[in-house]
Scaffold this motif. Structure first.
Motif, mmCIF file in Angstrom:
data_model
loop_
_atom_site.group_PDB
_atom_site.id
_atom_site.type_symbol
_atom_site.label_atom_id
_atom_site.label_comp_id
_atom_site.label_asym_id
_atom_site.label_seq_id
_atom_site.Cartn_x
_atom_site.Cartn_y
_atom_site.Cartn_z
ATOM 1 N N ALA A 143 -8.577 0.723 -14.648
ATOM 2 C CA ALA A 143 -9.532 1.637 -14.005
ATOM 3 C C ALA A 143 -10.684 0.859 -13.376
ATOM 4 N N THR A 144 -11.159 -0.178 -14.102
ATOM 5 C CA THR A 144 -12.238 -1.008 -13.568
ATOM 6 C C THR A 144 -11.793 -1.724 -12.303
ATOM 7 N N ALA A 145 -10.537 -2.199 -12.309
ATOM 8 C CA ALA A 145 -10.006 -2.885 -11.131
ATOM 9 C C ALA A 145 -9.905 -1.934 -9.951
ATOM 10 N N ARG A 146 -9.454 -0.705 -10.235
ATOM 11 C CA ARG A 146 -9.347 0.292 -9.165
ATOM 12 C C ARG A 146 -10.723 0.614 -8.608
ATOM 13 N N ASN A 147 -11.701 0.787 -9.499
ATOM 14 C CA ASN A 147 -13.053 1.123 -9.048
ATOM 15 C C ASN A 147 -13.646 -0.011 -8.215
ATOM 16 N N SER A 148 -13.447 -1.261 -8.681
ATOM 17 C CA SER A 148 -13.990 -2.387 -7.925
ATOM 18 C C SER A 148 -13.287 -2.527 -6.589
ATOM 19 N N SER A 149 -11.949 -2.238 -6.586
ATOM 20 C CA SER A 149 -11.203 -2.286 -5.336
ATOM 21 C C SER A 149 -11.693 -1.211 -4.388
ATOM 22 N N SER A 150 -11.925 0.002 -4.936
ATOM 23 C CA SER A 150 -12.429 1.099 -4.105
ATOM 24 C C SER A 150 -13.827 0.788 -3.604
ATOM 25 N N ALA A 151 -14.634 0.177 -4.470
ATOM 26 C CA ALA A 151 -16.001 -0.150 -4.074
ATOM 27 C C ALA A 151 -16.013 -1.175 -2.954
ATOM 28 N N GLY A 152 -14.993 -2.054 -2.907
ATOM 29 C CA GLY A 152 -14.943 -3.072 -1.876
ATOM 30 C C GLY A 152 -14.344 -2.593 -0.574
ATOM 31 N N ARG A 153 -13.714 -1.426 -0.579
ATOM 32 C CA ARG A 153 -13.078 -0.915 0.632
ATOM 33 C C ARG A 153 -14.118 -0.355 1.586
ATOM 34 N N LEU A 154 -13.757 -0.385 2.869
ATOM 35 C CA LEU A 154 -14.599 0.185 3.911
ATOM 36 C C LEU A 154 -13.837 1.322 4.580
#
Length: 355
Positions: free
Chosen positions: A34-45
């Motif tokens: 979940a943390t990886a998904r959130n960080s990935s989502s946070a890095g997306r534009l």
């Protein structure tokens, strides 16, 4: 024999401990994922279509101060695109503001990106089939569809040649689309006067970290259909045909506007008891204001028989809802004189701050 229960008990204890450890490990793995998904989502534009609204006041339709303002602010929870455009006219927002493509992060902040974006006008059906089940638009899903997009776009002068796509370079994460038009008159298989439906697709093919933008559907009509366009700024005195969802009949087919014109007569034929509940001033509904009065009346508890007789027997529920949502935005005439003043102390405070 005396040791058997003890052995079974120990086995049970070890089993529980093993399950607990496995559950803890699984929970930790899920948290990491979940943390990886959130960080990935946070890095997306994300690409978005925006504009600088030229309206005034607020978007609250019940606001007593703003209900008389013709140029209201555009709703922030809706697409800036109009539901309908005339072929070759510039695509603008509801307030006539110029459209702008922006690259934003998950918080909505503009990101300083200098890539090239490509704009396409595509058939809504092809996009809806591809993005079934509310899938997130991605380059992988959308790019294979775009080579088949029609050459319907024009940039700049309306006499220019139609193209399949418009490419624009981002500067500091945004670029205006202030000269974008759609020309349907030379599309293959299109007949004069036929309405065509489109969605705008905006991609950044050189950057897979930027999620493409897909607009809501809108119609592009022939110039001869200009008079049939619904007004952007609705007035309470406008005819009821100006409402979204309502139209006049064609040929022998009776439209919603025709039914509202002889509403009492229609109810008398289908449901006399409901016809008796209809106020005299609403027996023939011809204006937006009268329709709004009728819609407000139907919300009352003792008017349920009248509401049941109208919806869905005479009018489709979806059409009525569209018309009602449009009607509440109507502007009422108001020529009363007003006096404006600055509350005591505020003006002095501002002057002190300027000094």
């Amino acid at each position: 024999m005396a040791h058997a229960p003890h052995q079974v008990g120990n086995a049970g204890i070890h089993s529980v401990h093993g399950n607990t450890s496995a559950a803890a490990a699984m929970s930790a793995a899920q948290q990491m994922a979940a943390t990886a998904r959130n960080s990935s989502s946070a890095g997306r534009l994300y690409l978005q279509l925006s504009h600088e609204c030229k309206g005034f006041g607020c978007t609250d339709t019940s606001c007593r101060l703003c209900r008389n303002i013709e140029l209201r602010r555009c709703p922030t929870d809706q697409s800036p695109l109009l539901p309908k455009y005339v072929t070759k006219e510039v695509l603008q927002a509801r307030c006539n503001g110029a459209l702008t493509v922006q690259v934003v992060d998950h918080n909505g902040n503009i990101s300083d990106v200098s890539d090239t974006v490509e704009v396409y006008a595509v058939s809504p059906s092809s996009i809806d089939d591809t993005l079934a089940n509310n899938q997130q638009p991605t380059n992988v899903l959308l790019l294979p569809l775009l080579p088949d997009a029609p050459s319907a776009l024009r940039w700049g002068d309306h006499r220019g040649a139609a193209v399949q796509k418009v490419s624009r370079d981002l500067q500091a994460g945004q670029v205006p689309l202030d000269q974008l038009r759609i020309d349907t008159q030379r599309l293959a298989g299109n007949h004069a006067g036929k309405s065509c439906q489109f969605k705008l697709v905006i991609t950044c093919p050189g950057n897979d970290n930027i999620t493409p933008y897909v607009s809501s559907s809108f119609d592009v009509v022939d110039p001869r259909s200009r008079k049939a366009q619904k007004p952007v700024c609705l007035h309470a005195s406008d005819p009821v045909s100006a409402l979204h969802g309502f139209a006049k009949g064609a040929g022998s087919k009776e439209g919603s506007v025709d039914k509202l014109l002889v509403l009492h007569e229609k109810l008398t034929q289908t449901c006399p008891d409901a016809a008796a509940l209809l106020p005299i001033q609403l027996r023939s509904v011809t204006t937006v204001d009268q329709f709004l009065q009728l819609h407000t009346l139907l919300q009352q508890q003792h008017m349920k028989p009248l509401k049941s007789a109208l919806i869905p027997n005479l009018f489709k529920n979806a059409d009525w809802k569209r018309a009602a949502d449009h009607a509440v935005t109507a502007v009422y005439p108001d020529d009363r004189p007003r006096v404006w003043w600055v509350p005591e102390g505020i003006l002095a405070q501002q002057q002190q701050q300027q000094q």
